[in-house]
Design an enzyme around this catalytic site. Sequence first.
Site, PDB file in Angstrom:
ATOM      1  N   ASP A 290     -33.287  25.848  20.700  1.00 39.02           N
ATOM      2  CA  ASP A 290     -34.559  25.199  21.052  1.00 39.02           C
ATOM      3  C   ASP A 290     -35.022  24.341  19.860  1.00 39.02           C
ATOM      4  OD1 ASP A 290     -36.905  24.487  22.271  1.00 39.02           O
ATOM      5  OD2 ASP A 290     -37.514  26.505  22.810  1.00 39.02           O
TER       6      ASP A 290
ATOM      7  N   GLU B  44     -47.170  25.299  25.886  1.00 35.06           N
ATOM      8  CA  GLU B  44     -46.613  26.242  24.915  1.00 35.06           C
ATOM      9  C   GLU B  44     -47.718  27.063  24.242  1.00 35.06           C
ATOM     10  OE1 GLU B  44     -43.141  25.010  22.722  1.00 35.06           O
ATOM     11  OE2 GLU B  44     -42.915  23.249  23.967  1.00 35.06           O
TER      12      GLU B  44
HETATM   13  C1  BGC Z   1     -39.644  24.107  24.103  1.00 34.81           C
HETATM   14  C2  BGC Z   1     -38.479  23.981  25.053  1.00 34.81           C
HETATM   15  C3  BGC Z   1     -38.191  22.525  25.327  1.00 34.81           C
HETATM   16  C4  BGC Z   1     -37.919  21.829  24.006  1.00 34.81           C
HETATM   17  C5  BGC Z   1     -37.537  20.362  24.150  1.00 34.81           C
HETATM   18  C6  BGC Z   1     -39.489  23.228  22.876  1.00 34.81           C
HETATM   19  O1  BGC Z   1     -40.680  23.163  22.156  1.00 34.81           O
HETATM   20  O2  BGC Z   1     -39.771  25.461  23.706  1.00 34.81           O
HETATM   21  O3  BGC Z   1     -38.771  24.665  26.255  1.00 34.81           O
HETATM   22  O4  BGC Z   1     -37.109  22.404  26.203  1.00 34.81           O
HETATM   23  O5  BGC Z   1     -39.086  21.916  23.213  1.00 34.81           O
HETATM   24  O6  BGC Z   1     -38.609  19.558  24.445  1.00 34.81           O
END
Ligand code: BGC
Length: 631
Positions: A326, A521
């Site tokens: 990630d 998030e």
């Molecule tokens: C998130 C992921 C996401 C990634 C790419 C991260 O901050 O946890 O779910 O796919 O960013 O944007």
Amino acid sequence: MQSSKKFKKTLFFLGGMVLLFTLFIFLMGTGFFDKKTLAVTPPSNAMYLDNTKPIEVRVANLLSYMTLEEKVGQMTLVEKNSVKTLSDISSYNFGGLLSGSGAKPEINTVAGWREMILSYQAEAQNSRLAIPLFYGVDAVHGHAHVPGLTVFPHAIGLGATDNPQLVEAVAKATAEELSLTGVNWSFSPNLDQPQDMRWGRVYETFSDDPLLVSKLGSAYIRGLQDKNDSKVPVLATVKHYVGLGGMQWNTSLNKNFKIDQGVTPADEATLWTVYLPPFAEAIDNGALSVMAGLNTWGDKRLVLQKYLLTDVLKEELNFKGFVVSDWYGVYEGRKNLFLATVQAVNAGVDMVMLPFDYQSFLTNMKWANRLGLISDARIDEAVGRILYAKFAMGLFDQASETSVAEKNINPDHKALARQAVSESLVLLKNTNEILPLSGNVKHIQVAGSAADNVGQQMGGWSIEWQGVDGNWPEGSTSILAGIKARAGQGVVVDYNLQGEFSTDKKAEVGIAILGEKPYSEGWGDNEYPTISQEDLQAIEALKKTSEQVVVIVVSGRPLFITEQLADFDALVIAWLPGSEGEGVADVLFGDQPFTGKLPLPWPSQLSQLPITSAGVTADGTSVLFPRYFSL
Ligand code: BGC
């Protein structure tokens, strides 16, 4: 005196020589000097170019021509705004690029995206082996970063539909809109299972029930990667492996968050019965990319768990695709980035979402390999997995697209999204069967923060990472606009955000449409998610001027409403419906039935959290509404 100085010097010299010699022998042993990065030119009819050959054969053939630099380049995933010069794409042989949510082209249109991504692909074609790029975005509810494209309900709403055919169709439509813009990879579906609604990512998940998550997650993968009707498949990524949603409140390793990026206390048995089954099912349904989460299990971050990434995922679950880390996940919280790289790659991470500094990653990888800390075999395995997915998605076999002309989206997608909204609505209270609204209702008053705000009904991951405010995203319809359009000529629909209407004559029905402001998030981690004071005041105001009040909650998760529930005549949960607000009116007016069910339990008090996937609350009391409840 002189001779003792000389003697010391000689001793020093000899010691130095011995040290150098030992280092030389050690490096010889590691193969340090044999690593000639010889570039073998493939013949024009090389086997990897032949799409009649089995993928494994094509992968092995292409690998045999690759230099170490080309291999580690394939393991590199870079955020597009971090690419220093365009030619770095070919000179470093990147495996993939991504748009972090909100990272759009200068002109944020389908044509703008296409032009941008095709220019990156064209640059990749300038590299020696011309390996196409994966270009990834978070299409978590449609290609929602491009105004005008179809924004479907967030996954929690799809969970409420419990309709795998619908979810498959949504994913297929999403893939069609992604490929209009040149995107061939989506970081979806999300298979997390939220046990604590205070988490800011609840709405990205289908449910807290492993069975429902497995069913809808696999349907989504089939739709996204579908190759029928000459549709270009888009690579799905199942995330976040593993145990996300089960983190404990106040354990986040990110100082800005409370639970996101926290510690999952699940024991091994829970891992196997709750969190792993959706991933196993996804693999059976063709998942070729798995994203390792930013959570911690036991005493280690997921990216460092060889047991989970290699022994369980790749060996026991027989995963043939690649593991991608990630965002900054390999480096997060680490001081020594060299060691962090070595440990994560050896644990099983195949492609590293850096997403920023690629030069130091490439250097670290090469040194780690030369020093014998990351073996050739491990690099070949990682690259082989990435290439396997590229071949499987047809990246080498698609005619290279060059047209950057604007393309029209399929109007059926909007109708599909509207249908998905209708199916996602959950009816929790309906005094005197006020819903669906009777044909005799001639005067409706609408209020609340989410009534006339497309940005709010889309939620996070829409245009921007944290979402947007207002009705400006073109081609979308607010819930209010949908109600007005359906009510038609003979019905008066008044709207006031605060619910302040003249008291001369009461309306038959007041509709308060309220809920959460967009977030994404950990920024959405919330100690006590509930209805805002402004929205509560709007309900109070509306009660003075309407005979009955229907409350529609637009939110990414259950809100605490125990104290207010008695005041509502009817209660509908609309989740985060996306761009097609008319889908709400379709059900309110009875054109479509209420069919949605709660995809997760709706708690009545804070002390019930977390709630296990078996529905057991932390304090042993009963929730307000259990999972799968609806009227
Ligand atoms: C998130 C992921 C996401 C990634 C790419 C991260 O901050 O946890 O779910 O796919 O960013 O944007």
